[in-house]
Write a protein that holds these residues in place. Structure first.
Motif, PDB file in Angstrom:
ATOM      1  N   GLY A 161      -9.577  -9.896 -69.391  1.00 54.30           N
ATOM      2  CA  GLY A 161      -9.064  -9.987 -68.981  1.00 54.30           C
ATOM      3  C   GLY A 161      -7.401 -10.657 -69.699  1.00 54.30           C
ATOM      4  N   LEU A 162      -8.142 -11.821 -70.518  1.00 58.45           N
ATOM      5  CA  LEU A 162      -7.654 -13.102 -71.215  1.00 58.45           C
ATOM      6  C   LEU A 162      -6.476 -11.710 -72.867  1.00 58.45           C
ATOM      7  CD1 LEU A 162      -9.816 -14.950 -72.257  1.00 58.45           C
ATOM      8  CD2 LEU A 162      -8.063 -15.231 -71.507  1.00 58.45           C
ATOM      9  N   LEU A 163      -6.821 -10.481 -72.660  1.00 55.76           N
ATOM     10  CA  LEU A 163      -5.687  -9.389 -73.744  1.00 55.76           C
ATOM     11  C   LEU A 163      -5.797  -8.596 -73.194  1.00 55.76           C
ATOM     12  CD1 LEU A 163      -9.101  -8.533 -75.801  1.00 55.76           C
ATOM     13  CD2 LEU A 163      -6.942  -9.611 -76.506  1.00 55.76           C
ATOM     14  N   ALA A 198     -13.530 -12.457 -62.874  1.00 58.17           N
ATOM     15  CA  ALA A 198     -13.586 -13.199 -64.842  1.00 58.17           C
ATOM     16  C   ALA A 198     -12.592 -11.901 -65.713  1.00 58.17           C
ATOM     17  CB  ALA A 198     -14.879 -12.404 -65.414  1.00 58.17           C
ATOM     18  N   ALA A 199     -11.941 -10.972 -65.034  1.00 59.67           N
ATOM     19  CA  ALA A 199     -11.112 -10.197 -65.571  1.00 59.67           C
ATOM     20  C   ALA A 199     -10.015 -10.630 -64.905  1.00 59.67           C
ATOM     21  CB  ALA A 199     -11.375  -8.737 -64.998  1.00 59.67           C
ATOM     22  N   PHE A 200      -9.506 -11.038 -63.401  1.00 56.86           N
ATOM     23  CA  PHE A 200      -8.664 -11.849 -62.686  1.00 56.86           C
ATOM     24  C   PHE A 200      -8.276 -13.367 -63.947  1.00 56.86           C
ATOM     25  CE2 PHE A 200      -8.466  -8.448 -59.953  1.00 56.86           C
ATOM     26  CZ  PHE A 200      -7.127  -8.252 -59.346  1.00 56.86           C
ATOM     27  N   ALA A 201      -8.875 -13.854 -63.775  1.00 55.66           N
ATOM     28  CA  ALA A 201      -9.240 -15.317 -64.613  1.00 55.66           C
ATOM     29  C   ALA A 201      -8.414 -15.898 -65.685  1.00 55.66           C
ATOM     30  CB  ALA A 201     -10.887 -16.030 -64.352  1.00 55.66           C
ATOM     31  N   GLY A 202      -9.052 -13.927 -66.082  1.00 56.98           N
ATOM     32  CA  GLY A 202      -8.728 -14.315 -68.332  1.00 56.98           C
ATOM     33  C   GLY A 202      -7.067 -13.445 -68.323  1.00 56.98           C
TER      34      GLY A 202
END
Length: 115
Positions: free
Chosen positions: A48-50, A105-109
């Motif tokens: 998610g961050l990437l 977690a993907a949305f948070a990232g």
């Protein structure tokens, strides 16, 4: 050259998955696969961050590191083993929690990355 970035990321991700899984699982006296759950959710957060990052960074950290860190096959196998040994509630919880926590977690990232 892109394949080399994936390989380098995987060289870090695979041992990191194994060591993290063992460390987390050693702290829990439970049939629930906390180690696999942890590495899969962590990988979702990193991916998610990437999101939207430079292509080379996506290959190195996204495909290479996160691809080697996370493991859908182990998740599936552990869920099957839970169900086969009569721990059907834990199997269902593993599926529901893994999907929900992975998406969160993907949305948070992505949110942390400013997407």
């Amino acid at each position: 050259m892109n394949w080399l970035l994936v390989v380098c990321g995987a060289m870090v991700g695979a041992p990191l998955r194994y060591l993290t899984d063992r460390a987390v699982q050693a702290r829990h006296d439970s049939v629930f696969p906390w180690g696999t759950f942890t590495v899969n959710v962590t990988g979702c957060l990193v991916l998610g961050l990437l999101t939207g990052a430079a292509t080379h960074l996506q290959l190195l950290l996204g495909t290479g590191l996160c691809g080697a860190l996370t493991t859908y096959s182990t998740f599936s196998y552990e869920t099957l083993r839970l169900a086969e040994t009569g721990a059907r509630l834990q199997a269902a919880l593993n599926v529901a929690a893994s999907v929900a926590a992975g998406l969160a977690a993907a949305f948070a990232g992505a949110a942390l990355a400013g997407m």
